[in-house]
Scaffold this active site. Structure first.
Site, mmCIF file in Angstrom:
data_model
loop_
_atom_site.group_PDB
_atom_site.id
_atom_site.type_symbol
_atom_site.label_atom_id
_atom_site.label_comp_id
_atom_site.label_asym_id
_atom_site.label_seq_id
_atom_site.Cartn_x
_atom_site.Cartn_y
_atom_site.Cartn_z
ATOM 1 N N CYS A 36 6.543 -0.351 7.234
ATOM 2 C CA CYS A 36 6.129 0.853 6.506
ATOM 3 C C CYS A 36 7.255 1.253 5.567
ATOM 4 O O CYS A 36 8.420 1.265 5.968
ATOM 5 C CB CYS A 36 5.827 1.988 7.483
ATOM 6 S SG CYS A 36 5.261 3.496 6.677
ATOM 7 N N LEU A 37 6.906 1.592 4.327
ATOM 8 C CA LEU A 37 7.920 2.002 3.354
ATOM 9 C C LEU A 37 8.622 3.290 3.794
ATOM 10 O O LEU A 37 9.748 3.545 3.365
ATOM 11 C CB LEU A 37 7.286 2.186 1.969
ATOM 12 C CG LEU A 37 6.747 0.895 1.323
ATOM 13 C CD1 LEU A 37 6.014 1.218 0.028
ATOM 14 C CD2 LEU A 37 7.871 -0.111 1.071
ATOM 15 N N HIS A 70 -3.770 1.175 8.143
ATOM 16 C CA HIS A 70 -2.406 1.724 8.104
ATOM 17 C C HIS A 70 -2.362 2.945 7.165
ATOM 18 O O HIS A 70 -1.776 3.979 7.505
ATOM 19 C CB HIS A 70 -1.455 0.609 7.638
ATOM 20 C CG HIS A 70 -0.026 1.005 7.466
ATOM 21 N ND1 HIS A 70 0.997 0.537 8.270
ATOM 22 C CD2 HIS A 70 0.578 1.826 6.558
ATOM 23 C CE1 HIS A 70 2.150 1.057 7.867
ATOM 24 N NE2 HIS A 70 1.926 1.833 6.835
ATOM 25 N N GLU A 71 -3.005 2.820 5.992
ATOM 26 C CA GLU A 71 -2.963 3.919 5.002
ATOM 27 C C GLU A 71 -3.838 5.095 5.420
ATOM 28 O O GLU A 71 -3.442 6.252 5.234
ATOM 29 C CB GLU A 71 -3.380 3.423 3.611
ATOM 30 C CG GLU A 71 -2.583 2.248 3.033
ATOM 31 C CD GLU A 71 -1.079 2.399 3.101
ATOM 32 O OE1 GLU A 71 -0.582 3.536 3.228
ATOM 33 O OE2 GLU A 71 -0.385 1.375 3.038
ATOM 34 N N GLY A 129 0.830 -1.196 0.000
ATOM 35 C CA GLY A 129 0.000 0.000 0.000
ATOM 36 C C GLY A 129 0.865 1.246 0.000
ATOM 37 O O GLY A 129 2.071 1.170 0.270
ATOM 38 N N HIS A 182 -1.996 7.241 7.732
ATOM 39 C CA HIS A 182 -1.045 8.152 7.061
ATOM 40 C C HIS A 182 -1.737 9.457 6.665
ATOM 41 O O HIS A 182 -1.127 10.529 6.746
ATOM 42 C CB HIS A 182 -0.481 7.513 5.784
ATOM 43 C CG HIS A 182 0.726 6.642 5.995
ATOM 44 N ND1 HIS A 182 1.899 7.109 6.552
ATOM 45 C CD2 HIS A 182 0.963 5.333 5.691
ATOM 46 C CE1 HIS A 182 2.793 6.122 6.581
ATOM 47 N NE2 HIS A 182 2.244 5.035 6.069
ATOM 48 N N GLN A 233 3.244 9.980 1.627
ATOM 49 C CA GLN A 233 4.539 9.286 1.570
ATOM 50 C C GLN A 233 5.366 9.701 0.365
ATOM 51 O O GLN A 233 6.572 9.440 0.322
ATOM 52 C CB GLN A 233 4.342 7.763 1.572
ATOM 53 C CG GLN A 233 3.797 7.240 2.900
ATOM 54 C CD GLN A 233 3.645 5.737 2.884
ATOM 55 O OE1 GLN A 233 2.649 5.234 2.399
ATOM 56 N NE2 GLN A 233 4.638 5.028 3.387
HETATM 57 O O1 GNR Z 1 4.306 -2.555 2.362
HETATM 58 C C1 GNR Z 1 3.735 -2.469 3.433
HETATM 59 N N1 GNR Z 1 3.526 -3.586 4.165
HETATM 60 C C2 GNR Z 1 2.750 -3.631 5.296
HETATM 61 C C3 GNR Z 1 2.841 -4.764 6.097
HETATM 62 C C4 GNR Z 1 2.073 -4.874 7.222
HETATM 63 C C5 GNR Z 1 1.224 -3.858 7.558
HETATM 64 C C6 GNR Z 1 1.132 -2.728 6.802
HETATM 65 C C7 GNR Z 1 1.889 -2.612 5.664
HETATM 66 S S1 GNR Z 1 1.756 -1.209 4.684
HETATM 67 C C8 GNR Z 1 3.342 -1.150 3.957
HETATM 68 C C9 GNR Z 1 3.413 -0.081 2.894
HETATM 69 C C10 GNR Z 1 3.284 1.275 3.545
HETATM 70 O O2 GNR Z 1 4.131 1.767 4.240
HETATM 71 N N2 GNR Z 1 2.167 1.904 3.370
HETATM 72 O O3 GNR Z 1 1.948 3.086 3.968
HETATM 73 NI NI NI Z 2 3.187 3.097 5.743
#
Ligand code: GNR
Ligand code: NI
Length: 185
Positions: free
Chosen positions: A92-93, A134-135, A45, A138, A50
């Protein structure tokens, strides 16, 4: 176009993103850049902040191996229902190399606009439910480490500071090499 991913901590990741008022070609271009960036980084995601864009746009693909197969675009997403709890080891990336357990709702119902601007609702569970939460976090200036103890967060903050300074040194070295090469020509 693959865009650069902002690394935490960064002020842009703390801001509340602005709702999109019209899903036009500019927004579709942003969504395309986000998907390309997500696939290039092997993520499931990505949220617009980001890549430095403070707009309420998300892309998610929980099966990125079959690229483009299950790509979901969410504009102005709203979680309208949440049920149960679950824990998942999240990454998280924007916080590379870190992974910690986070507690979230097990199921969510999300309402959003698609890339044509049409409203839709999606019932999510499993990794998709985690990714949606999670998104959307953000978009509200929240990252997964904000759900951890302050001790864990501060340890990760120190590691990210180190990572950033190492990357800055690498970039400076590359630049110096490029300049030296050019003057040798
Ligand atoms: O790539 C991603 N993997 C992930 C793994 C477990 C829970 C959430 C994520 S989201 C993350 C990509 C990201 O940072 N999205 O904001
Ligand atoms: Ni993230």
């Amino acid at each position: 176009m693959v865009r650069e991913i902002v690394i935490w901590p960064d002020p842009v990741l703390k801001q509340v993103a602005k709702p999109v008022d019209r899903v036009d070609d500019g927004i579709r271009r942003l969504l395309d850049d986000m998907a390309e960036t997500m696939y290039a980084a092997d993520g499931v995601g990505l949220a617009a902040p980001q890549i430095g864009e403070l707009l309420r746009c998300i892309v998610i693909d929980t099966s990125p191996r079959q690229e483009g197969q299950r790509l979901i675009h969410l504009v102005n997403p709203e979680i309208v229902e949440a049920d149960g709890t679950t824990t998942y080891t999240e990454g998280c990336l924007s916080i590379p190399g870190e992974a910690e357990e986070v507690e979230r709702a097990a199921k969510v119902r999300v309402r959003a606009l698609d890339r044509e601007g049409a409203p839709f609702e999606l019932e999510c569970e499993g990794l998709l439910a985690i990714a949606v939460q999670h998104e959307t976090d953000h978009l509200d200036g929240v990252v997964f480490v904000d759900h951890l103890s302050s001790l864990k967060r501060e340890v990760i903050r120190r590691r990210m500071k180190k990572l950033k300074s190492e990357r800055a040194t690498e970039t400076a070295d590359e630049l110096r090499r490029a300049v030296a090469h050019k003057s040798a020509l």
